[in-house]
Write an enzyme that holds these catalytic residues in place. Structure first.
Site, PDB file in Angstrom:
ATOM      1  N   GLY A 199       0.841  -1.197   0.000  1.00 23.07           N
ATOM      2  CA  GLY A 199       0.000   0.000   0.000  1.00 23.07           C
ATOM      3  C   GLY A 199       0.873   1.243   0.000  1.00 23.07           C
ATOM      4  N   PRO A 200       0.239   2.416  -0.107  1.00 22.47           N
ATOM      5  CA  PRO A 200       1.001   3.668  -0.194  1.00 22.47           C
ATOM      6  C   PRO A 200       1.868   3.901   1.050  1.00 22.47           C
ATOM      7  CG  PRO A 200      -1.354   4.034  -0.549  1.00 22.47           C
ATOM      8  CD  PRO A 200      -1.203   2.632  -0.112  1.00 22.47           C
ATOM      9  N   PRO A 201       2.878   4.770   0.933  1.00 22.39           N
ATOM     10  CA  PRO A 201       3.746   5.040   2.078  1.00 22.39           C
ATOM     11  C   PRO A 201       2.957   5.609   3.259  1.00 22.39           C
ATOM     12  CG  PRO A 201       4.571   6.124   0.091  1.00 22.39           C
ATOM     13  CD  PRO A 201       3.254   5.529  -0.257  1.00 22.39           C
ATOM     14  N   GLY A 204       0.863   2.596   7.685  1.00 23.99           N
ATOM     15  CA  GLY A 204       0.892   1.808   8.917  1.00 23.99           C
ATOM     16  C   GLY A 204       1.338   0.368   8.739  1.00 23.99           C
ATOM     17  N   GLU A 423      -3.713  30.262 -10.289  1.00 18.95           N
ATOM     18  CA  GLU A 423      -4.519  29.684  -9.197  1.00 18.95           C
ATOM     19  C   GLU A 423      -5.997  30.017  -9.375  1.00 18.95           C
ATOM     20  OE1 GLU A 423      -3.229  27.471  -7.467  1.00 18.95           O
ATOM     21  OE2 GLU A 423      -1.142  27.925  -7.930  1.00 18.95           O
ATOM     22  N   ASP A 500       1.199  20.114 -12.585  1.00 20.83           N
ATOM     23  CA  ASP A 500      -0.156  19.824 -13.077  1.00 20.83           C
ATOM     24  C   ASP A 500      -0.088  18.935 -14.314  1.00 20.83           C
ATOM     25  OD1 ASP A 500      -0.985  21.708 -11.212  1.00 20.83           O
ATOM     26  OD2 ASP A 500      -1.008  23.340 -12.675  1.00 20.83           O
TER      27      ASP A 500
HETATM   28  P1  ATP Z   1       6.394   3.173   4.526  1.00 18.77           P
HETATM   29  O1  ATP Z   1       5.715   2.455   3.402  1.00 18.77           O
HETATM   30  O2  ATP Z   1       6.775   4.570   4.165  1.00 18.77           O
HETATM   31  O3  ATP Z   1       7.478   2.394   5.195  1.00 18.77           O
HETATM   32  P2  ATP Z   1       4.461   2.414   6.533  1.00 18.77           P
HETATM   33  O4  ATP Z   1       3.225   2.030   5.818  1.00 18.77           O
HETATM   34  O5  ATP Z   1       5.320   1.321   7.051  1.00 18.77           O
HETATM   35  O6  ATP Z   1       5.285   3.444   5.669  1.00 18.77           O
HETATM   36  P3  ATP Z   1       4.402   3.294   9.240  1.00 18.77           P
HETATM   37  O7  ATP Z   1       5.881   3.492   9.330  1.00 18.77           O
HETATM   38  O8  ATP Z   1       3.839   2.085   9.871  1.00 18.77           O
HETATM   39  O9  ATP Z   1       3.984   3.357   7.718  1.00 18.77           O
HETATM   40  O10 ATP Z   1       3.615   4.558   9.789  1.00 18.77           O
HETATM   41  C1  ATP Z   1       4.271   5.782  10.052  1.00 18.77           C
HETATM   42  C2  ATP Z   1       3.569   6.487  11.183  1.00 18.77           C
HETATM   43  O11 ATP Z   1       2.272   6.887  10.786  1.00 18.77           O
HETATM   44  C3  ATP Z   1       3.345   5.611  12.397  1.00 18.77           C
HETATM   45  O12 ATP Z   1       4.443   5.628  13.257  1.00 18.77           O
HETATM   46  C4  ATP Z   1       2.118   6.262  13.038  1.00 18.77           C
HETATM   47  O13 ATP Z   1       2.505   7.363  13.812  1.00 18.77           O
HETATM   48  C5  ATP Z   1       1.337   6.788  11.859  1.00 18.77           C
HETATM   49  N1  ATP Z   1       0.277   5.859  11.439  1.00 18.77           N
HETATM   50  C6  ATP Z   1       0.149   5.283  10.215  1.00 18.77           C
HETATM   51  N2  ATP Z   1      -0.964   4.540  10.163  1.00 18.77           N
HETATM   52  C7  ATP Z   1      -1.551   4.611  11.369  1.00 18.77           C
HETATM   53  C8  ATP Z   1      -2.729   4.045  11.939  1.00 18.77           C
HETATM   54  N3  ATP Z   1      -3.526   3.240  11.232  1.00 18.77           N
HETATM   55  N4  ATP Z   1      -3.032   4.339  13.223  1.00 18.77           N
HETATM   56  C9  ATP Z   1      -2.233   5.153  13.944  1.00 18.77           C
HETATM   57  N5  ATP Z   1      -1.114   5.717  13.466  1.00 18.77           N
HETATM   58  C10 ATP Z   1      -0.768   5.469  12.196  1.00 18.77           C
END
Ligand code: ATP
Length: 577
Positions: A199-201, A204, A423, A500
């Site tokens: 999923g996107p960066p 979580g 804009e 854009d």
């Molecule tokens: P990447 O793909 O960039 O590695 P990731 O998907 O692993 O990112 P995380 O590192 O798990 O993302 O999330 C970064 C921060 O975003 C977490 O430390 C938290 O603070 C917040 N966060 C993301 N998703 C949630 C969630 N569902 N609930 C609470 N906090 C969240």
């Protein structure tokens, strides 16, 4: 005439022996010094002291421990580093001074010694690597794994993750399996050895992997795919074997490999052919995974932003056979995430998190966390009692466009006018063609992220987009450039539209090839290009037509922007009416 010199092997040996001895000596000296004045304290005692206002200063680094001092004494204490992203902010909010990147009072001599040690170590490793082709180097390199065992940090649980309900449900059995591998083995069930979160960066994925380990009470080993892709053949594969050996010794474990694509990209996706070292490391990973027995409570979790780029070999049964999407949060999940990160922050009663959740379509969990964090910093800088709606508003625009540039004296009047028309074009087109969007703010104040200005048009949460909606989105994106052309002539359009145009091209490609919204279902590169060209040409014309039909309004919005620099939705609606 060339004289071939024979390498003096004995002297090389003596040289390395000396280097190692010097390095060891320095290490002992540095170690003795750094441990000398430090007293160990448990992490729980540290938390109690911090809550009781007894901690004076903390020095944080990226190591497994950190040092701190109490108000009442000059002793330097050392305790385990939770490496929690919110830890520093928690300390700051408690009024504790935090320095980063070194031990409290470690002193210049300590730094010099460590530098010398690092230099000597680097010299020795570098020379031995270049002589041995790196074959043995992996045994000398510490594995860069984050080993978090119970008691080392506050363990994360599913309760710490807001939203992501489907993903939590999809891994509940995995937690049970890590805890009781025997139970599943006795039913003859084959549990997934590997899980991929995609999923996107910032959605979580890492958090979810940590929570699985936390829920199962298992150690968590975190590494990144790029850690295994080294210049020297064999190093990455050796590191993988080392990592799995450590996990096996722990009995049960969660191994987390972030950015798995660095290790397992589809073959052929890499111009220039395969990468021998990467293939070695990937094979080592697959071999280690197939070596698990169903009685081992070890699960490998990998994360990627793009599942479609991964080598199919990785996704076969018995490997990473469970793939779970962790997508951007919807409105309800955004509200939960905001509530979760607001827990430790003094929010003003006037802050409406529900409204904020609606305004943050496309924000990831990490962006939402950042939004509240920036707002907390703004409030702390101002010395306010609480974090106000105004602080959150400022933080929102910092995240969208970067901090507003303070010194705008270098911007010429002509450039301000171009930005104002650009804009105004976006805002007017959005109002006319996307009535369900809310145009929250228009600004011609340049941001530190490089934008000359911005228009925030917030769409509602949606599962699908219609053909018409995609077309209107592209017209809206074109309208900045179209407004420049209307006001200043086709010869004078600027580079301000580059972002854009990039987005418009991406949508057009998807419109033609992914969603088949023009005639035909199969395209080769040539027809794809001509279809996109024809589509974009007609949409740009529509953009010009839409703005020309309201040219006076366009000029009115631009003039108002030049006067006020920013406009909100109410002011814009009045100008259009
Ligand atoms: P990447 O793909 O960039 O590695 P990731 O998907 O692993 O990112 P995380 O590192 O798990 O993302 O999330 C970064 C921060 O975003 C977490 O430390 C938290 O603070 C917040 N966060 C993301 N998703 C949630 C969630 N569902 N609930 C609470 N906090 C969240």
């Amino acid at each position: 005439m060339k004289i071939k010199m024979k390498k003096p092997k004995l002297s090389a040996f003596i040289k390395y022996a000396c280097i190692t001895a010097v390095a060891l000596g320095i290490a002992v000296a540095a170690f003795t010094k750094s441990q000398g004045g430090k007293t160990r304290m448990t992490y729980t005692d540290f938390l109690n002291a911090a809550d009781g206002g007894e901690v004076a200063e903390v020095s944080l680094g990226d190591t497994s421990e950190f040092t701190f001092k109490l108000n009442s004494s000059d002793i330097t204490y050392v305790t385990d580093n939770p490496r929690d992203p919110g830890f520093k902010q928690d300390l700051l909010l408690k009024g504790i001074a935090v320095t980063e990147g070194g031990a409290v009072n470690s002193g210049a001599l300590g730094s010099v010694l460590w530098l010398a040690l690092f230099g000597a170590g680097f010299y020795a490793v570098f020379h031995m690597r270049s002589k041995n082709g790196g074959q043995k180097a992996h045994s000398e390199m510490a594995l860069n794994a984050e080993n978090v065992t119970a008691g080392d940090m506050k363990r994360l649980s599913f309760g710490d993750i807001a939203g992501n309900l489907e993903a939590k449900e999809s891994v509940a059995d995995v937690v049970d399996f890590i805890k009781n591998p025997g139970k599943y083995a006795s039913y003859g069930a084959r549990m997934p050895r590997g899980i991929i979160f995609y999923g996107p960066p910032g959605t979580g994925k890492t958090l979810m992997a940590k929570a699985i380990a936390g829920e199962a009470g298992a150690p968590f080993y975190a590494v990144s795919g790029s850690d295994f892709v080294q210049m020297y053949v064999g190093v990455g594969a050796g590191r993988i074997r080392e990592l799995f050996k450590t996990a096996r010794e722990a009995g049960q474990a969660v191994i987390f490999i972030d950015e798995i694509d660095a290790l397992a990209k589809k073959r052929g996706a890499n111009p220039g052919g395969g990468n021998e070292e990467r293939d070695h490391a990937l094979n080592a990973l697959l071999t280690e995974m197939s070596g698990f027995s169903s009685g081992d409570g070890i699960v490998v979790i990998a994360a990627t932003n793009r599942l479609d780029t991964l080598d199919e070999a990785l996704l076969r049964p018995g490997r990473f056979d469970r793939q779970i999407e962790i997508g951007l949060p919807d409105c309800a999940a955004r509200l939960e995430i905001l509530r979760c990160h607001a827990r430790n922050k003094p929010l003003d009663a006037g802050v409406d998190l529900g409204a904020l959740a609606k305004q943050t379509v496309y924000f990831s969990g990490a962006m939402l966390e950042n939004l509240l964090n920036e707002a907390a910093i703004i409030a702390a800088k101002k010395g306010e009692q609480t974090i106000t709606a105004g602080d959150i508003n400022d933080s929102y625009y910092i995240i969208v466009a970067g901090s507003p540039k303070k010194d705008r004296s270098g911007i010429k009047e002509r450039e301000r006018a171009i930005t104002a028309y650009h804009e105004a074009g976006h805002a007017l087109a959005s109002k006319l063609l996307q009535p369900e969007n809310s145009v929250a703010k228009i600004s011609i104040i340049p941001g530190t992220k490089g934008a000359g200005g911005f228009t925030v048009s917030i769409p509602p949460d949606k599962l699908y987009y219609t053909k018409k909606e995609l077309e209107n989105q592209m017209i809206m994106l074109f309208s900045g450039r179209a407004a420049e052309e209307i006001a200043f002539g086709a010869e004078n359009v600027t580079t301000g539209a580059s972002n854009d145009l990039e987005r418009v091209r991406q949508i057009a490609r998807d419109y033609v090839t992914k969603f088949n919204m023009r005639d035909g279902f199969f395209y080769d590169k040539e027809t794809e290009k001509s279809e996109c060209e024809a589509l974009l040409g007609s949409l740009y014309e529509k953009s010009l037509f839409t703005l020309r039909s309201r040219e006076k309004t366009l000029s009115g919005i631009a003039a108002s922007l030049l006067e006020h620099e920013t406009l909100d939705e109410k002011a814009l609606d009045e100008l259009i009416a």
